[in-house]
Structure formats: C-alpha cells, structure tokens
Design an enzyme around this catalytic site. Structure first.
Site, PDB file in Angstrom:
ATOM      1  CG  ASP A  72      37.244  48.580  36.569  1.00  0.00           C
ATOM      2  OD1 ASP A  72      38.724  48.579  37.095  1.00  0.00           O
ATOM      3  OD2 ASP A  72      36.221  49.237  37.935  1.00  0.00           O
ATOM      4  CB  ILE A  73      38.930  43.072  39.191  1.00  0.00           C
ATOM      5  CG1 ILE A  73      37.447  41.982  38.732  1.00  0.00           C
ATOM      6  CG2 ILE A  73      39.704  42.112  40.939  1.00  0.00           C
ATOM      7  CD1 ILE A  73      37.736  41.060  38.877  1.00  0.00           C
ATOM      8  CD  GLU A  74      39.628  50.301  39.421  1.00  0.00           C
ATOM      9  OE1 GLU A  74      39.769  51.042  40.840  1.00  0.00           O
ATOM     10  OE2 GLU A  74      38.691  50.652  38.978  1.00  0.00           O
ATOM     11  CD  GLN A  75      37.236  42.620  44.698  1.00  0.00           C
ATOM     12  OE1 GLN A  75      38.538  41.446  45.291  1.00  0.00           O
ATOM     13  NE2 GLN A  75      37.049  42.680  43.339  1.00  0.00           N
TER      14      GLN A  75
END
Length: 367
Positions: A127-130
């Site tokens: 879960d990487i939302e950068q």
C-alpha cells in the site's frame, strides 16, 4: 543424579528455549496445521482490510478470501482465518525515494518475508500512495519493488499472495503516475481503491459522492483498456463516507465547502470528515432529510444540522450503491471485490444494526 538432564531432556530444553527466543515462530494455533500457508485461488475474491480490535469475530466469513492486517497483528485472527480457508497478509509500505537503491529494496523485502514467516502469514498487500512522476527513477523502482517482492514471497513462501493497491484512476490521480500495467503484471492482482474520488476537486467546491458510479466504472474500463487482465483486478468499495460542514446549503441540496488544497487541486474531500457507515446510520433518524438518493451519481446522502446550527451534508455508500458496482464486477469478469474497511460496520448485535450490517456484507456478492 538429581539436577542433571539426560541427553534427550537437554535436547528438549534447547528446543523450548529456541522457540521462546523466536517468540511468534512457535505456532500459536491450537491445531498446528492452521499455521500452514493458505494457497490456491478461489473463484471470487473478497478482500477485507482489518484495522485492529476484535470486530473480525463478527465478520461474515462465508465469502472472505483474504484479510489484510492494517492494525496490530492478532495471532487469534490468523488462526481463525486459516480455519476458514482465508489468507492473512501483511501491510507493506516504504518511501519511494528509498527504493531507488536496490540494496534498500532487497533489505525491505527480506524483512517482510521474515516477518510473514514468523507470523505464519500468507503474503503481503503493498500500500504505497505517494507522489511519483512518470518515467522518474521512483517510477521504475516501484515496479521493480513489486516484481522483486512477488518473486521473493513466491519462492520463500510457496502459495503466498502479493497484491498492490492502486488509485481509483490511472490518470495520475493525486500525482500518482505509476506504471500500472507493469505493476499488475508483476503481482498476483491489484486492488483498486475506488474511494476518496474527491481528493482533487478542480471545479466547484461543493460536497460530492465519495465514489460516484459512472466515474468509478469509467476508470475500470480505462484500466482494462490499458491491457490489465480483468482477472487481475479487485474492486475496492468504501464502507465509510464524508461528513461536510456546509458554508451554505441550497434548496437544491448543493453544499458549498471550505477550500482545502491537495496536491495541486484547489479543493479536496479533506474539507470533510471521514465517517464509518455505522456512525452515518446513527445520524439518519436525527437528520433533516433521512437518506436521499442522487440519481446522477447513484449514491446516497443525508443532511443534518449540528448543535451549533451548522448544516452538514454526508455522502456515503450503502447496499444499494455497492450492489450496482458489484454487478459491474460480475459483468466485466473482475477477480473480485473488497472494502475499506471491515471494521466500519456495527457489530453490536442489535436487531437494526444486525440487519444493516448483514446487508452491507451481502451487497458485496453479485447477484
């Protein structure tokens, strides 16, 4: 001689001390078989995010295939999920600037694999939302991270599952310009976060649906048109909504909101407050409106006045709006459906709460 151990006794003591040192490496389940990896695929994926606590004991386990642990690890949950044939997976997150270094990627992956093994888990949900710019070093490194994580987990934990959470749209939403096709190819499937769709509002600053129907499905069509196999796509739906304080509320139900900038956009759903479904349902009886329905976006909303005299508009999803999206999942042959998050419902056991909660679980399964 008193106080001395035989060879067998000494060996047993060493084994016990070894397991005590490793802590969670000793199977915590009553039945040791429940610590085995859950492998294989089910016909329809129902992906649940758990954020901690004991609500999981009241989940509808009849369809759940994967639980992603985003709260504190609970060995009791792992044992129970495995008893129901459901996977339990880690959360994975790391700074995109760090993963440009292959050594950092390798160390992070190794640490996650070891953690999954120690906790008898079945994979990882990344879960990487950068923010990531297209064709930047981070753009390529993120794809490499997913590929390398998948390879490592599949090798070290046979039958394990690696998934990645992607934005509700491939159009660089929130400045997340990811290699979506490459990421989807590199893992078992992607989970589309079809919510917070007002994180960037470029037009009029008014309250809107969290996950409007037509907008949501248009973006799935884009992902499929890009070449992502529908069987590698799980639809995410929200079990929460946004409560907006209205600067003004018209008779036509237009609620103007404060301008809160986000990643370049002049307005955002950050002007509102996230509310779980169970809280929203408690507002219905004291609301001014009851539950209203917007035909254009196929979503429910309600309006109320707080003790300070401020009007509020609350946009959310309910069984009716979720069922419409679930029908699309079936129609387009997607891998399945899931929600953020499993703890948003009322599991207290009251008859009304129980009915509302059961309806939300049932809405996930296409008819």
């Amino acid at each position: 001689m008193k106080g001395c151990l035989s060879g067998a006794g000494a060996h047993l003591l060493i084994v016990v001390l070894f397991h005590l040192r490793l802590g969670s490496s000793a199977c915590p389940c009553e039945d040791p078989a429940l610590c085995n990896t859950i492998s294989g695929t089910r016909d329809f994926e129902v992906f649940v995010f758990d954020v901690g606590g004991k609500s999981w004991k009241s989940y509808d386990w009849s369809h759940i295939t994967t639980v992603a642990i985003f709260g504190k690890y609970d060995p009791e949950l792992m044992c129970y999920a495995h008893s129901r044939g459901s996977r339990v997976v880690l959360k994975g997150d790391i700074s995109v600037t760090e993963i440009v270094d292959p050594a950092v990627r390798a160390a992070w992956i190794s640490q996650k694999v070891d953690l999954a093994k120690r906790q008898f888990m079945d994979g990882i949900n990344i879960d990487i939302e950068q923010e990531v710019e297209k064709a930047s070093p981070e753009y390529y490194a993120l794809t490499d991270l997913v590929k390398e994580t998948t390879e490592a987990f599949h090798k070290e934990i046979p039958g394990s599952q690696v998934t990645f959470d992607i934005a509700w749209s491939p159009d660089c939403i929130d400045k997340r310009c990811y290699n979506y096709t490459g990421i989807a190819e590199s893992c078992d499937f992607v989970f589309v976060m079809s919510y917070d769709e007002q994180s960037q509002v470029w037009s009029q600053c008014i309250a809107r649906a969290n996950a409007p129907y037509n907008q949501t499905l248009t973006e799935y069509d884009k992902y499929i048109h890009m070449g992502i196999n529908p069987k590698k796509i799980v639809m995410g739906v929200p079990w929460y909504g946004y409560d907006y304080s209205c600067l003004g509320l018209s008779k036509a139900h237009v609620c103007s909101i404060t301008k809160v900038h986000f990643r370049g956009a002049p307005c955002s759903d950050a002007a509102g407050r996230q509310r779980p479904y169970k809280v929203i349902m408690n507002l219905v009886n004291s609301s001014l409106s009851g539950i209203l329905w917007d035909e254009e976006v196929e979503a429910p909303y309600l309006e109320y006045k707080d003790p300070h005299g401020t009007f509020h508009q609350v946009w959310f999803d309910n069984p009716r709006s979720i069922s419409l999206k679930a029908a699309y999942v079936k129609e387009r042959g997607l891998r399945g459906i899931g929600m953020w998050n499993g703890d948003c419902l009322n599991y207290s056991g009251g008859s009304i709460a129980q009915e509302q909660t059961e309806a939300m679980w049932e809405a996930l399964i296409p008819k």
